[in-house]
Write an enzyme that holds these catalytic residues in place. Sequence first.
Site, PDB file in Angstrom:
ATOM      1  N   GLU A 139       0.861  -1.189   0.000  1.00  0.00           N
ATOM      2  CA  GLU A 139       0.000   0.000   0.000  1.00  0.00           C
ATOM      3  C   GLU A 139       0.888   1.226   0.000  1.00  0.00           C
ATOM      4  O   GLU A 139       1.909   1.249   0.677  1.00  0.00           O
ATOM      5  CB  GLU A 139      -0.875  -0.029   1.263  1.00  0.00           C
ATOM      6  CG  GLU A 139      -1.653   1.247   1.518  1.00  0.00           C
ATOM      7  CD  GLU A 139      -2.470   1.186   2.816  1.00  0.00           C
ATOM      8  OE1 GLU A 139      -2.946   0.086   3.186  1.00  0.00           O
ATOM      9  OE2 GLU A 139      -2.620   2.233   3.458  1.00  0.00           O
ATOM     10  N   GLU A 144      -2.538  11.642   3.294  1.00  0.00           N
ATOM     11  CA  GLU A 144      -3.274  11.110   4.441  1.00  0.00           C
ATOM     12  C   GLU A 144      -3.014  11.963   5.669  1.00  0.00           C
ATOM     13  O   GLU A 144      -1.913  12.478   5.855  1.00  0.00           O
ATOM     14  CB  GLU A 144      -2.838   9.666   4.738  1.00  0.00           C
ATOM     15  CG  GLU A 144      -3.607   9.037   5.883  1.00  0.00           C
ATOM     16  CD  GLU A 144      -3.248   7.569   6.113  1.00  0.00           C
ATOM     17  OE1 GLU A 144      -2.074   7.207   5.894  1.00  0.00           O
ATOM     18  OE2 GLU A 144      -4.131   6.806   6.515  1.00  0.00           O
TER      19      GLU A 144
END
Length: 336
Positions: A139, A144
Amino acid sequence: MKGAFWISFRLMAFASIISSALCATYSRSENIVGTGFYNSFNFEAITDPNHGRVNYVNKTTAMSQNLTFASANTFILRGDWRTLINDSSTTGRNSVMIRSNNAYTTHVAVFDVLHMPQGCGTWPAIWETNGATWPNGGEVDIMEGVNDQGNDQVTLHTVAGCTMPASRTQTGFVPPSYWSSDTNPVTRSISGQLNCDTSVNGCGVNVGQASSFGPTFNADGGGWYAMERTNTFINVWFWSRKATNVPADVSTGGTTVNTSNWGIPVANFPNTTCNFPQFFDAHNIIINLNFCGDFAGQASVYASSGCPSTCTSYVDNNPAAFDNAYFWFNSINIYQ
Ligand SMILES: *[C@@H]1O[C@H](CO)[C@@H](O)[C@H](O)[C@H]1NC(C)=O
Ligand SMILES: *[C@@H]1O[C@H](CO)[C@@H](O)[C@H](O)[C@H]1NC(C)=O
Ligand SMILES: *[C@@H]1O[C@H](CO)[C@@H](O)[C@H](O)[C@H]1NC(C)=O
Ligand SMILES: *[C@@H]1O[C@H](CO)[C@@H](O)[C@H](O)[C@H]1NC(C)=O
Ligand SMILES: *[C@@H]1O[C@H](CO)[C@@H](O)[C@H](O)[C@H]1NC(C)=O
């Protein structure tokens, strides 16, 4: 030791000449704009694996509730901002997760973002994964953060066996713990954040610019995130809308890009002790807005953010606080 150092230094210099000659120029394979988002992405009406106070809706519901909206040249994706959640048996506030139909291995992705979700309890992300047997396949978290705190954090997650060197050519810094709202790149203990193994934490890099996340990003008119993934490194760049050094191929969404001209990335993940093809599969792009959950709602994280009440109670009871909890995209361009 000295001899070995010089040999490896020369090999590295040679390798970088090869890669800038062969690998740094890419042609645009997709230009996702406006209603094109509906063609390029699927809606993931799934139970949130991260235990968020969220209900990911399908395309029909998203469109009818105006949680997604496309004009000719922009796309909006948001959480519900009108409904009081007064039933604790539901999973929470309506929101949207979209996943690209196409999957990518080596590529460049450029995200031109005008606005990102902000507010206490929000956990917005732009990321890439395969997901079928996660954390196998890896990932990459490109954008974020949580609760309007700190800067963007770029993070890789893998199974055991992929680590990052402490010293890298990047403008961001390795944060002291998996999540830190700390924004000052000073010397710290960085052992944990160098292991990409998701059972340890993940290997994060704090972008180190206030304009890279949350209210400051939005006040500046957003900006561009870009990622280059090859078989030997992953680099992420960020430029604020107000930056004076945005490469022309990025700001114009050009039909080709040459990453050799983009300068030092904010985050650099070299393959020194991580075999990228072994740990990273073909990835879909995922864009979502979560509420609370394992990250934003973690008691210590939420408490340290200066947000009121508890995360779940705040998200349930204050719909108007999510008026600004929206992504607003100009475009996503993919280059291969
Ligand atoms: C979308 O979700 C709504 C609400 O759960 C449901 O009633 C509807 O059947 C779904 N539509 C599709 C096409 O899955
Ligand atoms: C849906 O959202 C867009 C973008 O915020 C807005 O321009 C439009 O008026 C909204 N539509 C409705 C029916 O509320
Ligand atoms: C829950 O909120 C809805 C409107 O969002 C309202 O119609 C309903 O009466 C409320 N129920 C309770 C138990 O407060
Ligand atoms: C890409 O940029 C580098 C560095 O400026 C330059 O040497 C190279 O020729 C460029 N490649 C192409 C195909 O323009
Ligand atoms: C990193 O890439 C180089 C060049 O392809 C390769 O020789 C080396 O084995 C790779 N390192 C690891 C740990 O996979």
